[in-house]
Structures are given as C-alpha cells and as structure tokens.
Scaffold this motif. Structure first.
Motif, PDB file in Angstrom:
ATOM      1  N   LEU A  46       3.787  15.120  11.751  1.00 60.63           N
ATOM      2  CA  LEU A  46       2.417  14.614  11.596  1.00 60.63           C
ATOM      3  C   LEU A  46       1.635  15.411  10.557  1.00 60.63           C
ATOM      4  O   LEU A  46       0.839  14.851   9.809  1.00 60.63           O
ATOM      5  CB  LEU A  46       1.671  14.664  12.930  1.00 60.63           C
ATOM      6  CG  LEU A  46       2.023  13.599  13.943  1.00 60.63           C
ATOM      7  CD1 LEU A  46       1.289  13.851  15.245  1.00 60.63           C
ATOM      8  CD2 LEU A  46       1.693  12.230  13.407  1.00 60.63           C
TER       9      LEU A  46
ATOM     10  N   ALA B 169       3.624   9.273   9.631  1.00 59.54           N
ATOM     11  CA  ALA B 169       3.424   8.460  10.830  1.00 59.54           C
ATOM     12  C   ALA B 169       2.860   7.101  10.443  1.00 59.54           C
ATOM     13  O   ALA B 169       2.285   6.940   9.368  1.00 59.54           O
ATOM     14  CB  ALA B 169       2.480   9.160  11.790  1.00 59.54           C
TER      15      ALA B 169
ATOM     16  N   ILE C 157       6.405   8.031  14.577  1.00 61.74           N
ATOM     17  CA  ILE C 157       6.326   9.346  13.930  1.00 61.74           C
ATOM     18  C   ILE C 157       7.720   9.624  13.400  1.00 61.74           C
ATOM     19  O   ILE C 157       8.681   9.717  14.172  1.00 61.74           O
ATOM     20  CB  ILE C 157       5.894  10.449  14.909  1.00 61.74           C
ATOM     21  CG1 ILE C 157       4.503  10.147  15.469  1.00 61.74           C
ATOM     22  CG2 ILE C 157       5.902  11.800  14.210  1.00 61.74           C
ATOM     23  CD1 ILE C 157       4.021  11.125  16.514  1.00 61.74           C
TER      24      ILE C 157
END
Length: 145
Positions: free
Chosen positions: A33, A38, A59
């Motif tokens: 992230l 993502a 993700i």
C-alpha cells in the motif's frame, strides 16, 4: 505517501455520509500500500456477524515478499466503534443504501485508514447530470484563466 482513491464511487453513488475506519492488514499488505499498489475496482463493504468487512479490494502482492506474501483479494476487517457500526447497520436496512470504500490513506501516525461512505445508487439520468456539471465546471475554469 500513497493515497488511493475510488473515483468510480462518486460517479456511481450519491455519498450521504462518510466515516473513517481502521483496517486490519498484514505486513506485506502495508508495504504494498505504501508503494500505491492497490485498486478499489468493484470493492464494497458488508456486515458479517455485526462486523464490517471490505470485499474484493485488491492489494497487489509485495514484490520483495517471500512465501509469506498475502492473498491479493482476501476479505479485510474494518475497525469502527460500536456506535458507528450500529448507526450504519440501521441505515443499511433502509432500501437502496450501500457502503462503498472511498479512499485509503495513512494518517499522521502512519496507520492505514479507509474512508467509507454510506451511499445511495444513482440512476442513469443522474450520471448524465454529473457529467454535464463536470464539463461546465471545466469550461468555467478555462474561461476564468
């Protein structure tokens, strides 16, 4: 730091109310992230046994991860207070409401947070109106410059 937005949510839904929730993540998910890997495509939130979960939030696997890498599409639990969960759950019982994730960001303490919105779906004519409004705003800004 990376902030990931769900642009499609504002086109598809009227956002009635917004909440900020924590999200339960693993180590490789956090690293992925932070690099902005993502996607909110088709993601949504549901209640299961009084808890709020986010589904189909992608993700990407961490590139330097080992065999401990995470599943990209696993369900992730959202953390809200009991009062907020009850309020959202009562609203969801009304016809036409849903919960959509709007953006993911890191707060001042470097903790991942998800902004979710209580939303009501737009009809086709409402979407057309949104496009018209956006184009007229663009033209106005262009004219002012």
């Amino acid at each position: 730091m990376a902030e990931i937005k769900n642009r499609n949510a504002f086109y598809e839904y009227f956002i009635i109310d917004k909440y900020t929730a924590g999200i339960v993540l693993t180590g490789t998910e956090v690293k992925s992230l932070r690099s902005g890997k993502a996607s909110f495509n088709d993601s949504y939130c549901i209640f299961q046994k009084g808890e709020l979960w986010i589904k189909s939030f992608h993700i990407a696997e961490y590139t330097h991860g080992t065999f401990n890498n995470h599943d990209p599409l696993r369900e992730r639990k959202l953390l809200l207070s009991k009062r907020e969960l009850k309020r959202i759950e009562n609203k969801l019982k009304e016809q036409g409401y849903t919960i959509v994730p709007l953006r993911l960001f890191f707060n001042e303490k470097n903790i991942a947070k998800v902004e979710i919105g209580l939303a009501k779906g737009k009809k086709l004519h409402d979407k057309r109106e949104t496009i018209k409004q956006r184009e007229s705003d663009r033209e106005l800004k262009r004219y002012i410059k």
